[in-house]
Design a protein around this motif. Structure first.
Motif, PDB file in Angstrom:
ATOM      1  N   MET A  40       0.832  -1.213   0.000  1.00  0.00           N
ATOM      2  CA  MET A  40       0.000   0.000   0.000  1.00  0.00           C
ATOM      3  C   MET A  40       0.862   1.256   0.000  1.00  0.00           C
ATOM      4  O   MET A  40       0.472   2.287  -0.530  1.00  0.00           O
ATOM      5  CB  MET A  40      -0.947  -0.003   1.194  1.00  0.00           C
TER       6      MET A  40
ATOM      7  N   LYS B 284       3.931   1.503  -1.384  1.00  0.00           N
ATOM      8  CA  LYS B 284       4.869   1.625  -2.515  1.00  0.00           C
ATOM      9  C   LYS B 284       4.262   1.351  -3.891  1.00  0.00           C
ATOM     10  O   LYS B 284       4.733   1.887  -4.885  1.00  0.00           O
ATOM     11  CB  LYS B 284       6.042   0.651  -2.316  1.00  0.00           C
ATOM     12  N   ALA B 285       3.284   0.454  -3.969  1.00  0.00           N
ATOM     13  CA  ALA B 285       2.713   0.148  -5.292  1.00  0.00           C
ATOM     14  C   ALA B 285       1.985   1.373  -5.826  1.00  0.00           C
ATOM     15  O   ALA B 285       1.462   2.181  -5.054  1.00  0.00           O
ATOM     16  CB  ALA B 285       1.744  -1.026  -5.193  1.00  0.00           C
ATOM     17  N   GLU B 286       1.970   1.521  -7.121  1.00  0.00           N
ATOM     18  CA  GLU B 286       1.268   2.647  -7.714  1.00  0.00           C
ATOM     19  C   GLU B 286       0.001   2.168  -8.415  1.00  0.00           C
ATOM     20  O   GLU B 286      -0.096   1.004  -8.805  1.00  0.00           O
ATOM     21  CB  GLU B 286       2.193   3.363  -8.715  1.00  0.00           C
ATOM     22  N   ALA B 287      -0.944   3.088  -8.575  1.00  0.00           N
ATOM     23  CA  ALA B 287      -2.166   2.755  -9.298  1.00  0.00           C
ATOM     24  C   ALA B 287      -1.778   2.231 -10.681  1.00  0.00           C
ATOM     25  O   ALA B 287      -0.792   2.684 -11.268  1.00  0.00           O
ATOM     26  CB  ALA B 287      -3.055   3.985  -9.427  1.00  0.00           C
TER      27      ALA B 287
ATOM     28  N   SER C 141      -5.378   0.102  -3.259  1.00  0.00           N
ATOM     29  CA  SER C 141      -4.173   0.578  -3.943  1.00  0.00           C
ATOM     30  C   SER C 141      -4.442   0.880  -5.411  1.00  0.00           C
ATOM     31  O   SER C 141      -3.596   1.452  -6.083  1.00  0.00           O
ATOM     32  CB  SER C 141      -3.064  -0.470  -3.872  1.00  0.00           C
ATOM     33  N   ASP C 142      -5.593   0.427  -5.897  1.00  0.00           N
ATOM     34  CA  ASP C 142      -5.972   0.685  -7.282  1.00  0.00           C
ATOM     35  C   ASP C 142      -5.045   0.016  -8.292  1.00  0.00           C
ATOM     36  O   ASP C 142      -4.819   0.536  -9.386  1.00  0.00           O
ATOM     37  CB  ASP C 142      -5.972   2.198  -7.540  1.00  0.00           C
TER      38      ASP C 142
END
Lengths: 140, 108
Positions: B37, B39-42, B62-63
């Motif tokens: 949550m 670090k990951a990007e949409a 997180s999309d």
């Protein structure tokens, strides 16, 4: 939008698997308001981390999201054990979560740091033995 | 590239794909949910070996465009049903996370 919109949720402390219901509902509600997807993402992740914290540490609690004209406020209130050392709790990697929680992929000590990362302002009021209130704000 | 295009490459199995037209623009690999949550990007493909119900909430919030389960990890039917309800695409692969990331990377 001059009026304040309030969304209130009771976070169930006994059911770890349902944690996230409030955050996912908030995501839907904010989408309906047509807000920027990145703002929605930040608000809902910050809220989810708070929800998880309340479930892991405090047997649940109450969550309020207030949508104002130029900011969104998230208030998470519990009557759990409180945070002994807030400074330490804010450090990435510090966690007091049980092994069972870690095996689910949580308890990495990133919850509070993520809440701070994704919000423009964050305030923690906590008294050991009484409870914790976290107030976060995301500017629109 | 869309999730549908990724799924039709022959490298990945479709567990559920309620949002086939989601765009993919990168990859994040991780099993610790708060790291994901943070670090990951949409619109990333999220490669993981975690399979509990919380994965669905994290993917939704997180999309990410798709969850890709590495090492042939499977999902319980109730988790899969929740994914369908929440509009979360889930693929699986026998590949390791590293190998899967290389495949995705070669396609975007």
């Amino acid at each position: 939008m001059s009026e304040v919109l309030n969304f209130h949720f009771h976070v169930d402390g006994d059911d770890f698997t349902s944690a996230g219901q409030a955050s996912i509902q908030i995501k839907k509600n904010l989408r309906r308001l047509g807000l920027d997807p990145e703002i929605i993402r930040r608000v809902s992740i910050a809220m989810y981390e708070g929800e998880i914290n309340m479930v892991i540490h405090a047997h649940g609690g109450e969550a309020d999201v207030n949508v104002y004209e130029d900011f969104i406020e998230i208030i998470l209130k519990d009557t759990g054990p409180g945070i002994e050392n807030i400074e330490k709790a804010m450090q990435e990697g510090f966690s007091t979560a049980a092994d069972q929680i870690r095996s689910l992929g949580f308890g990495a000590g990133m919850g509070l740091p993520n809440m701070r990362r994704y919000t423009d302002d964050m305030k923690i009021e906590s008294t050991v033995g009484v409870g914790t209130t976290v107030t976060m704000r995301v500017n629109l | 590239m869309t999730v549908k295009q990724l799924s039709s490459s022959g490298q990945f199995n479709i567990l559920c794909m309620p949002e086939p037209e989601r765009e993919i623009d990168g990859v994040y690999i991780g099993d610790l949910l708060s790291w994901v949550m943070g670090k990951a990007e949409a619109d990333n493909v999220w490669i993981t070996i975690m399979s509990n119900i919380n994965v669905i909430a994290v993917a939704s919030l997180s999309d990410v465009s798709c969850v890709l389960l590495a090492e042939d990890v499977t999902l319980e039917s109730d988790v899969l049903n929740t994914a369908k309800e929440k509009g979360i695409n889930i693929l699986s692969t026998p590949l390791s996370a590293y190998e899967a990331a290389l495949k995705v990377s070669g396609m975007i």
